[in-house]
Design an enzyme around this catalytic site. Sequence first.
Site, short mmCIF file in Angstrom:
data_model
loop_
_atom_site.label_atom_id
_atom_site.label_comp_id
_atom_site.label_asym_id
_atom_site.label_seq_id
_atom_site.Cartn_x
_atom_site.Cartn_y
_atom_site.Cartn_z
N CYS A 21 -13.64 11.03 14.01
CA CYS A 21 -13.88 10.23 12.81
C CYS A 21 -14.84 9.09 13.15
O CYS A 21 -15.23 8.91 14.31
CB CYS A 21 -12.58 9.67 12.24
SG CYS A 21 -11.78 8.45 13.30
N CYS A 24 -14.03 6.60 15.97
CA CYS A 24 -14.33 7.03 17.34
C CYS A 24 -15.76 6.62 17.70
O CYS A 24 -16.01 6.08 18.79
CB CYS A 24 -14.19 8.54 17.46
SG CYS A 24 -12.56 9.18 17.06
N ASP A 442 -56.27 3.81 1.75
CA ASP A 442 -57.56 3.88 2.43
C ASP A 442 -58.37 4.99 1.76
O ASP A 442 -57.85 6.06 1.47
CB ASP A 442 -57.35 4.19 3.91
CG ASP A 442 -58.66 4.41 4.63
OD1 ASP A 442 -59.47 3.47 4.66
OD2 ASP A 442 -58.88 5.53 5.12
#
Length: 751
Positions: A21, A24, A442
């Site tokens: 989970c 952890c 650009d």
Amino acid sequence: MTTTASQPTTEVELAIGGMTCASCAARIEKKLNRMDGVNATVNYATEKAKVSYGSDVSVQDLIATVEATGYTAEEPAPPVRDATESRDEDDGLRPLRQRLVTAVTLAVPVIAMAMIPALQFEYWQWLSLTLAAPVVTYAAWPFHRAAFTNLRHGAATMDTLISVGTSAAFLWSLWALFLGTAGEPGMTHPFELTISRSDGAGNIYLEAAAGVTAFILAGRYFEARSKRKAGAALKALLELGAKDVTVLRANGTEQTVPVTELKVGDRFLVRPGEKIATDGTVVEGSSAVDASMLTGESVPVEVAQGDPVTGATINAGGRLVVEATRVGADTQLARMAKLVEDAQNGKAAAQRLADRISAVFVPIVIALALGTLGFWLGNGAGPAAAFTAAVAVLIIACPCALGLATPTALMVGTGRGAQLGILIKGPEVVESTRKVDTIVLDKTGTVTTGRMTLLAVHTTDDTDEAEVLRLAGALEHSSEHPIARAVADGALEKLGSLPTPEDFANVPGLGVQGVVDGHAVLVGRERLLADWAMELPEELRQAKSEAEASGRTAIAVAWDGEARAVLEVADAVKETSPEAIRRLRTLGLTPILLTGDNKAVAHAVAREVGIAPEDVIAEVLPQDKAEVVKRLQGEGRSVAMVGDGVNDAAALAQADLGLAMGTGTDAAIEAGDLTLVRGDLRAAADAIRLARRTLGTIRSNLFWAFAYNVAALPLAAAGLLNPMIAGAAMAFSSVFVVANSLRLRSFRAGS
């Protein structure tokens, strides 16, 4: 602890095992970051840790720290692209699937007997115990093992809650069956969703213990499958590459070798229909190359000697001999995959908050469960009622949905982007797209093609256009000047072939002259014609003036002592640029055209694509482009920048969001936050839209995960939620988050 700026750092990626989970992941990350000179990010969804560390720390030290925390760690093996990969992945899910099948098969009759009084025959409770015992022991063993491991390290995770909750329900049932009155023949009890006052001796909770285990295992299994599916785009990207290649040896022989043995400088053969093994340059042959799988571009690209080609694209035409220029991790495909994986391993700011909450969530829930137990006992509700409420609190509180909210959405979003030729470098990029309101474009190579193109031919009344192109194109074909190449390429495209000049001379600064098919031909500036006592007639003079007013280059053509035509050459606007500008405006962005060209050229391009004159910034030196972006930011704007050249790199880095055209230079691509593999400005709109949708999915995931916990905990504490229902709801929350993220797979370019 973050490394200091002066200390050199090394990066490593570790595959983490044993996480169940988000808590952890938070624990491992906390332990690693406590090491001197270490900065770590642990991702529960990808099961990987990205760690940077100083010279005083080794990889083995990192692995030892993870193992001391109760998990496993190792450097991940290189990607494998063979038929066994899918089987290996399936093998990884097999133990979880076996436990799930066992739990569901045995838990269903236990739940049915507990919920339907008509099924409660004389000794039904003992059959329930027989069926539930393997579920709570064998099927739930991963939860108990993880809880015990965490306990040894003085920590509590979601497995602690699950283990404590299911074990408490099972042990209570054992006490009631053997020492209470629940084991008596003919015992029945109704299925209730609310608490009831009882001494508890006649109540069993085997359905809660077995049902919760089955529901949580189901959630974990489908969550694991969904996580694999979410990362499928990255695997598909890696699988695009060729596996074998035919190398041409010095003695002229052909040898088929694995693509991993290919070296820079090797020449290899690509037959029609084969994948190009690696990035390289065509040294022999010509063909059409299908790059759709890699770039999303549907039109094949014509390549010939001297043209670059990209690995994993398909040779759709003739035979090619290619010289390898990049191999292995340096190829565009490998770099794309690395960008995607890095993005998936990152964490957004919102996810870091969720991880911090998960780290303290479990101890708080255990304390809340004990408080709930004490409250109900103190209010005379009876042990069974108090126990029911406390166990429901333990089970409902899973923060896994919080832990999965960002990683799964990011995995699916970046994976889908990779399939569409959009590479997102990290989660912070996704967040930055929300506030962007101005996009600087650009001109050269981004809005335009970046190369000179023949756009128009103006002739006198008695002159044939084909004849102009034949004579001018033949002469210009002998020149290497960009304008000459534009004329020659335009002539070749329309005529197919050109004669060879009988005489050719370059006139520096003015043009070219020579003899073609017996005609004395001049191609160049008006001054070149004047030197030969020739003038442009009025209609050609007017055409020349109009072309130059539009920012185009006008070239005069004359032969046999008479001016015959004017050619217009310019950096052509990409066909898709006007549509791209419309899409960007639809997203609420103000497009600004930035260029070093003169104002006439810039405004002509702006008119063609639909950019307002006041949003044109022309005659900007390359080194000043970043200053323009900084100035716009100083005006309170949030600026995105799209560019493709080395001179765009600083501006891309300065912008709040940098979008680099993948057809550009490495410097621009490295400086950008998003890389657009397609040389199509519409991809910029798609990229921003995808990033915003990914961010929206992350937010909705986090909202529902938080809302779920906030709403469910008080209900459980109030005794209004049966433990089995709580387990089902908790498992559903995680599956919902993953399923919501997987909706991003349906994202379509241009939709």
